[in-house]
Design a protein around this motif. Structure first.
Motif, PDB file in Angstrom:
ATOM      1  N   TYR A 313      -0.820 -13.651  -2.957  1.00  0.00           N
ATOM      2  CA  TYR A 313       0.510 -13.026  -2.993  1.00  0.00           C
ATOM      3  C   TYR A 313       0.393 -11.690  -3.703  1.00  0.00           C
ATOM      4  O   TYR A 313       0.110 -11.639  -4.892  1.00  0.00           O
ATOM      5  CB  TYR A 313       1.512 -13.932  -3.709  1.00  0.00           C
ATOM      6  CG  TYR A 313       1.624 -15.306  -3.084  1.00  0.00           C
ATOM      7  CD1 TYR A 313       2.429 -15.517  -1.970  1.00  0.00           C
ATOM      8  CD2 TYR A 313       0.927 -16.395  -3.603  1.00  0.00           C
ATOM      9  CE1 TYR A 313       2.537 -16.771  -1.382  1.00  0.00           C
ATOM     10  CE2 TYR A 313       1.032 -17.656  -3.031  1.00  0.00           C
ATOM     11  CZ  TYR A 313       1.835 -17.836  -1.916  1.00  0.00           C
ATOM     12  OH  TYR A 313       1.939 -19.079  -1.331  1.00  0.00           O
ATOM     13  N   CYS A 314       0.580 -10.593  -2.949  1.00  0.00           N
ATOM     14  CA  CYS A 314       0.404  -9.257  -3.510  1.00  0.00           C
ATOM     15  C   CYS A 314       1.362  -8.299  -2.810  1.00  0.00           C
ATOM     16  O   CYS A 314       0.988  -7.655  -1.815  1.00  0.00           O
ATOM     17  CB  CYS A 314      -1.049  -8.787  -3.350  1.00  0.00           C
ATOM     18  SG  CYS A 314      -1.394  -7.175  -4.086  1.00  0.00           S
ATOM     19  N   PRO A 315       2.598  -8.199  -3.271  1.00  0.00           N
ATOM     20  CA  PRO A 315       3.614  -7.391  -2.577  1.00  0.00           C
ATOM     21  C   PRO A 315       3.189  -5.948  -2.316  1.00  0.00           C
ATOM     22  O   PRO A 315       3.510  -5.407  -1.249  1.00  0.00           O
ATOM     23  CB  PRO A 315       4.817  -7.452  -3.533  1.00  0.00           C
ATOM     24  CG  PRO A 315       4.650  -8.755  -4.245  1.00  0.00           C
ATOM     25  CD  PRO A 315       3.168  -8.912  -4.429  1.00  0.00           C
ATOM     26  N   GLN A 316       2.479  -5.337  -3.224  1.00  0.00           N
ATOM     27  CA  GLN A 316       2.078  -3.949  -3.036  1.00  0.00           C
ATOM     28  C   GLN A 316       1.148  -3.797  -1.839  1.00  0.00           C
ATOM     29  O   GLN A 316       1.356  -2.932  -0.976  1.00  0.00           O
ATOM     30  CB  GLN A 316       1.397  -3.413  -4.295  1.00  0.00           C
ATOM     31  CG  GLN A 316       0.957  -1.958  -4.183  1.00  0.00           C
ATOM     32  CD  GLN A 316       0.333  -1.427  -5.466  1.00  0.00           C
ATOM     33  OE1 GLN A 316       0.415  -2.059  -6.520  1.00  0.00           O
ATOM     34  NE2 GLN A 316      -0.301  -0.273  -5.380  1.00  0.00           N
ATOM     35  N   ASP A 317       0.128  -4.652  -1.753  1.00  0.00           N
ATOM     36  CA  ASP A 317      -0.802  -4.561  -0.627  1.00  0.00           C
ATOM     37  C   ASP A 317      -0.177  -5.072   0.665  1.00  0.00           C
ATOM     38  O   ASP A 317      -0.535  -4.624   1.765  1.00  0.00           O
ATOM     39  CB  ASP A 317      -2.080  -5.339  -0.930  1.00  0.00           C
ATOM     40  CG  ASP A 317      -3.043  -4.550  -1.798  1.00  0.00           C
ATOM     41  OD1 ASP A 317      -2.807  -3.340  -2.008  1.00  0.00           O
ATOM     42  OD2 ASP A 317      -4.030  -5.139  -2.288  1.00  0.00           O
ATOM     43  N   GLU A 318       0.740  -6.020   0.571  1.00  0.00           N
ATOM     44  CA  GLU A 318       1.440  -6.503   1.761  1.00  0.00           C
ATOM     45  C   GLU A 318       2.242  -5.380   2.401  1.00  0.00           C
ATOM     46  O   GLU A 318       2.218  -5.195   3.632  1.00  0.00           O
ATOM     47  CB  GLU A 318       2.344  -7.676   1.374  1.00  0.00           C
ATOM     48  CG  GLU A 318       1.564  -8.925   1.007  1.00  0.00           C
ATOM     49  CD  GLU A 318       2.320  -9.907   0.123  1.00  0.00           C
ATOM     50  OE1 GLU A 318       1.682 -10.830  -0.419  1.00  0.00           O
ATOM     51  OE2 GLU A 318       3.551  -9.746  -0.028  1.00  0.00           O
ATOM     52  N   ALA A 319       2.920  -4.603   1.579  1.00  0.00           N
ATOM     53  CA  ALA A 319       3.697  -3.470   2.088  1.00  0.00           C
ATOM     54  C   ALA A 319       2.787  -2.386   2.647  1.00  0.00           C
ATOM     55  O   ALA A 319       3.080  -1.775   3.685  1.00  0.00           O
ATOM     56  CB  ALA A 319       4.577  -2.906   0.978  1.00  0.00           C
ATOM     57  N   ARG A 320       1.662  -2.145   1.975  1.00  0.00           N
ATOM     58  CA  ARG A 320       0.705  -1.135   2.459  1.00  0.00           C
ATOM     59  C   ARG A 320       0.152  -1.518   3.820  1.00  0.00           C
ATOM     60  O   ARG A 320       0.096  -0.699   4.750  1.00  0.00           O
ATOM     61  CB  ARG A 320      -0.438  -0.971   1.454  1.00  0.00           C
ATOM     62  CG  ARG A 320      -1.635  -0.176   2.005  1.00  0.00           C
ATOM     63  CD  ARG A 320      -2.634   0.175   0.940  1.00  0.00           C
ATOM     64  NE  ARG A 320      -3.372  -0.943   0.385  1.00  0.00           N
ATOM     65  CZ  ARG A 320      -4.578  -1.343   0.808  1.00  0.00           C
ATOM     66  NH1 ARG A 320      -5.166  -0.723   1.826  1.00  0.00           N
ATOM     67  NH2 ARG A 320      -5.201  -2.347   0.225  1.00  0.00           N
ATOM     68  N   LEU A 321      -0.249  -2.776   3.948  1.00  0.00           N
ATOM     69  CA  LEU A 321      -0.811  -3.233   5.221  1.00  0.00           C
ATOM     70  C   LEU A 321       0.224  -3.126   6.329  1.00  0.00           C
ATOM     71  O   LEU A 321      -0.107  -2.753   7.453  1.00  0.00           O
ATOM     72  CB  LEU A 321      -1.292  -4.677   5.092  1.00  0.00           C
ATOM     73  CG  LEU A 321      -1.807  -5.303   6.389  1.00  0.00           C
ATOM     74  CD1 LEU A 321      -3.097  -4.624   6.847  1.00  0.00           C
ATOM     75  CD2 LEU A 321      -2.023  -6.811   6.218  1.00  0.00           C
ATOM     76  N   TRP A 322       1.472  -3.463   6.043  1.00  0.00           N
ATOM     77  CA  TRP A 322       2.518  -3.399   7.065  1.00  0.00           C
ATOM     78  C   TRP A 322       2.656  -1.968   7.589  1.00  0.00           C
ATOM     79  O   TRP A 322       2.687  -1.738   8.804  1.00  0.00           O
ATOM     80  CB  TRP A 322       3.840  -3.893   6.480  1.00  0.00           C
ATOM     81  CG  TRP A 322       4.887  -4.156   7.518  1.00  0.00           C
ATOM     82  CD1 TRP A 322       5.752  -3.245   8.059  1.00  0.00           C
ATOM     83  CD2 TRP A 322       5.176  -5.399   8.154  1.00  0.00           C
ATOM     84  NE1 TRP A 322       6.558  -3.846   8.992  1.00  0.00           N
ATOM     85  CE2 TRP A 322       6.239  -5.169   9.071  1.00  0.00           C
ATOM     86  CE3 TRP A 322       4.655  -6.688   8.027  1.00  0.00           C
ATOM     87  CZ2 TRP A 322       6.765  -6.190   9.856  1.00  0.00           C
ATOM     88  CZ3 TRP A 322       5.184  -7.703   8.811  1.00  0.00           C
ATOM     89  CH2 TRP A 322       6.230  -7.446   9.714  1.00  0.00           C
ATOM     90  N   LYS A 323       2.747  -1.025   6.680  1.00  0.00           N
ATOM     91  CA  LYS A 323       2.879   0.378   7.061  1.00  0.00           C
ATOM     92  C   LYS A 323       1.658   0.836   7.864  1.00  0.00           C
ATOM     93  O   LYS A 323       1.784   1.476   8.914  1.00  0.00           O
ATOM     94  CB  LYS A 323       3.030   1.243   5.818  1.00  0.00           C
ATOM     95  CG  LYS A 323       3.092   2.743   6.082  1.00  0.00           C
ATOM     96  CD  LYS A 323       3.283   3.503   4.775  1.00  0.00           C
ATOM     97  CE  LYS A 323       3.315   5.016   5.015  1.00  0.00           C
ATOM     98  NZ  LYS A 323       2.020   5.533   5.502  1.00  0.00           N
TER      99      LYS A 323
END
Length: 335
Positions: A313-323
């Motif tokens: 669970y890593c919101p920062q990297d999850e958002a980066r990957l999505w973008k």
């Protein structure tokens, strides 16, 4: 504690008492309960995809299923393939254009989808191979194809959600996501800077599966569209087709692996549990293992553990990957 905890406490190989996908359907009393709902499953030409389809056919849902080799899929599905309930669609995960065509084919027949199961995958590709779009094969097959497929089917998934059964995306990841501690940098997903390693590339693609599910929940959970990812277990399937015979034999004759190994029917159980479990209704952003939400812990050296680790669970990297994924599949922004 999960109702299946005891069955998983002392595994004894593929013939033990761990639940099968069909047992999950029976335990959740889902036989015939999804009539009128649409389920989409990727990768049904062998292994877990076949057993997932077999179990979900019992719910009465209409199944749209994808495979690269349709003749192989029809043979694998055998007696469960009912053209009145199921539709096979060609999709090659190494081609984003093929993904678009498959999505268009499904959307031409339905505008409401309640369940998307991202099951297709590849692992242990020995050398760096790139798709026609120039993306590393494991990352493209396991993550990018599913990401684009979801984006294209998203309006139908939102439309298919209801108060009695909210839409679900279930993504087959792996405990292999634990091998590396997160994603690589945005400018080296595809090893543009060298240093390709098969195990690391697989781990990165499986981490991407987890992060996609977590970010779907963050973005769309409030709209009745939820997502989970999972570790299915150790199962002998064609997923290991890039491994040498010697590697496969060494793995499957390991006494510890033999003890933890599941049959394909057992291996599909966590996928089906994530799909129909009443416990998960209205929930998402969770990593599943052994028909339960995986326990969270620190890093350990057990390759057979399905526990979540800090970077699960890593919101920062999850958002980066999505973008980054939007850009890689040619979608500059969300609709």
């Amino acid at each position: 504690m999960s109702r299946y905890s005891a069955a998983h406490a002392n595994p004894q190989g593929p013939t033990d008492a761990r639940p099968t996908a069909m047992q999950i359907i029976q335990d959740e009393q889902m036989q015939g309960k999804l009539v009128g709902k649409v389920v989409v499953i990727t990768g049904v030409s062998s292994g877990l995809g076949v057993e997932t389809a077999r179990a979900l056919a019992a719910t009465g849902a209409t199944l749209y299923m994808t495979a690269r080799d349709l003749d192989k899929a029809k043979t694998a599905l055998g007696d469960i393939f009912d053209p009145s309930q199921m539709d096979l669609v060609h999709m090659d995960h190494t081609s984003l254009e093929s993904v678009r065509t498959a999505a268009q084919s499904i959307l031409s027949k339905t505008d409401k989808i309640t369940i998307l199961i991202c099951n297709a995958g590849v692992m242990a590709v020995k050398d760096l191979q790139l798709t026609v779009e120039g993306y590393e094969l494991q990352f493209a097959t396991n993550h990018l194809a599913h990401f684009l497929f979801f984006e294209l089917l998203k309006p139908a998934l939102l439309a298919g959600s209801s108060s009695e059964f909210q839409s679900r995306v279930v993504i087959v990841s792996s405990s292999g996501h634990r091998t590396i501690r997160g994603l690589g940098p945005s400018d080296n997903y595809h090893y543009q800077k060298g240093g390709y390693d098969p195990r690391e590339a697989y781990s990165q693609s499986k981490t991407a599966n987890v992060y996609m599910a977590n970010e779907i929940e963050r973005r769309y959970g409030s709209q009745g569209l939820h997502a989970t990812s999972l570790h299915p277990g150790v199962i002998a399937t064609p997923l290991g087709r890039h491994m040498s015979p010697e590697e496969i034999e060494a793995l499957l004759t390991n006494p510890i692996v033999q003890m933890f190994q599941k049959s394909p029917e057992q291996g599909a159980a966590t996928t089906v549990w994530g799909t129909v479990s009443k416990e998960l209704e209205g929930k998402g952003g969770l990593f599943l293992d052994n028909c339960a939400v995986a326990e969270r812990g620190d890093y350990d050296e057990n390759p057979l553990s399905g526990n979540a680790v800090p970077h699960t669970y890593c919101p920062q990297d999850e958002a980066r990957l999505w973008k980054d994924s939007l850009e890689m599949v040619g979608l500059s922004s969300e609709d």
